[in-house]
Design a protein around this motif. Structure first.
Motif, short mmCIF file in Angstrom:
data_model
loop_
_atom_site.label_atom_id
_atom_site.label_comp_id
_atom_site.label_asym_id
_atom_site.label_seq_id
_atom_site.Cartn_x
_atom_site.Cartn_y
_atom_site.Cartn_z
N ARG A 29 -5.02 4.00 -5.94
CA ARG A 29 -5.48 2.95 -5.15
C ARG A 29 -6.56 3.19 -4.36
O ARG A 29 -6.51 4.48 -3.62
CB ARG A 29 -4.40 2.41 -4.09
CG ARG A 29 -4.82 1.15 -3.38
CD ARG A 29 -3.59 0.84 -2.55
NE ARG A 29 -3.35 1.66 -1.52
CZ ARG A 29 -3.96 1.42 -0.34
NH1 ARG A 29 -4.80 0.54 0.07
NH2 ARG A 29 -3.67 2.32 0.60
N ASP B 242 0.73 -1.19 -0.18
CA ASP B 242 -0.01 0.05 0.12
C ASP B 242 0.81 1.13 -0.15
O ASP B 242 0.70 2.20 -0.51
CB ASP B 242 -0.92 -0.14 1.25
CG ASP B 242 -1.95 -1.07 1.09
OD1 ASP B 242 -2.35 -1.59 0.05
OD2 ASP B 242 -2.71 -1.30 2.11
N LEU C 8 -7.06 -1.46 -7.29
CA LEU C 8 -6.15 -0.48 -8.28
C LEU C 8 -6.70 0.17 -9.15
O LEU C 8 -7.55 -0.91 -10.11
CB LEU C 8 -4.93 -0.93 -8.51
CG LEU C 8 -3.68 -0.42 -8.95
CD1 LEU C 8 -3.10 0.19 -7.65
CD2 LEU C 8 -2.60 -1.46 -9.59
N LEU D 243 -6.33 -6.02 -5.82
CA LEU D 243 -4.94 -6.44 -5.28
C LEU D 243 -4.88 -7.68 -4.86
O LEU D 243 -4.42 -7.84 -3.43
CB LEU D 243 -4.44 -5.49 -4.37
CG LEU D 243 -4.41 -3.88 -5.02
CD1 LEU D 243 -4.07 -2.78 -3.94
CD2 LEU D 243 -3.03 -4.00 -5.88
#
Lengths: 221, 221
Positions: A57, A29, A62, A160
């Motif tokens: 994000r 992240d 994403l 993700l």
């Protein structure tokens, strides 16, 4: 912000230099939030194509975007496998031997199949995430997209779920004999990123102040 | 340094935003010489894989390297199609509309099939090019690779015959109505790269000076 661990699969498992593999979701992240450009890989007619593109994000998703005219984006929209790679170079590692020269860097590789975001609310949300990543404060400051502009913009979402992070930090890892020989300098030359002085558009009315979200933008991490 | 024009093929011809396509070979060379990291794309089991890697240019040849243990490098060595993309982000373009937000950047995309450099003289030459690109001055300063180290390093060569360059510079391209409305700031926030203070390895003898090729290294272009 999610803190679940990364879920490695065979292709996202780092086989070499395991000490450089960071399996903490927080590292993924942080890197995705620090970098402004990713490299999107896709297979076109059997060959790889790698293009730089913007991203942003939101939790475990994403968002990517581009013109609806870009062929690689159209293929990605249709569910082709993609690979999204984000790299930040942090310094050059000067070792006592050429062999151990290296770079300090952070790199994330995300595999998956993207989905096209086509409903208007979802597209607006994705564009907001993308905009606030590229230019924090602009969603509230600039004119928001109208329907024509929304239609001309492709927004992709990529979960993700299959990702790996690799990070190198610190001094060179020299051979003992080279350290003992003491014939070469060794260390790290850090690379810094900073914002220059804002360059106002010449069409602005004279005396227009530079807003705080531009002038006070924090340096890229 | 070669100044032949780029040779566009269907996949290296830029179909969108032609005004951003720079067909001058000098622009390609300048970008490749300015950036330290490229993104190497390759197809592995039908899916794209994009990895950051070091590179260096010598005339019309791009050298890439990595550990001989990396699967993507091994596939590239065997003649698989590769795509090498180099991107330098130069600034964030704040427009009066969210839609026209953009980035100023330079990007090169090279397509081709790489060849493994396996003879010792060729490998040494490639490593010298790679080293002097990553750390100018280190080939003459640090200990050069011995045979064991040479054997552990894969050097790939990729001809710069199929390439395209895309460059965006300058202010936002806003709609006239947004310029007339005058409700938002517009301009460019330039991104600068600079070297920080060298960080000597703690194992160096006290008082070891930082050599000129490190301390005086010019900023990345």
């Amino acid at each position: 912000m999610s803190r679940v661990p990364l879920s490695p699969t065979p292709r996202s498992t780092i086989n070499r230099n395991r000490k450089r593999a960071a399996t903490d979701r927080a590292a993924l992240d942080a890197l995705l939030d620090a970098a402004l450009v990713c490299h999107l890989g896709i297979v076109v007619d059997g060959s790889p194509v790698v293009l730089p593109t913007g991203f942003g994000r939101d939790g475990d998703v994403l968002y990517l975007h581009g013109s609806t005219g870009a062929r690689s984006l159209r293929l990605a929209e249709r569910g082709a496998d993609v690979c999204v790679t984000v790299t930040m170079l942090d310094g050059v590692v000067y070792a006592r031997s050429v062999f151990h020269h290296s770079v300090n860097y952070r790199s994330a590789v995300v595999h998956g199949r993207a989905r096209a975001v086509t409903d208007e609310a979802g597209k607006r949300h994705g564009l907001r995430v993308l905009t606030e990543h590229l230019a924090p404060g602009s969603w509230g400051h600039a004119r928001r997209p109208d329907r024509r502009e929304l239609a001309a913009t492709a927004v992709l979402a990529l979960d993700l779920t299959e990702a790996s992070v690799k990070i190198r930090t610190g001094p060179p890892a020299d051979d003992e004999a080279d350290v003992a020989a003491g014939t070469a300098w060794a260390g790290v030359l850090p690379l810094r990123r900073s914002w220059g002085e804002p360059e106002p558009c010449r069409l602005l009315p004279a005396g227009t102040p530079v807003p705080d979200h531009v002038r006070g933008r924090p340096a890229l991490g």
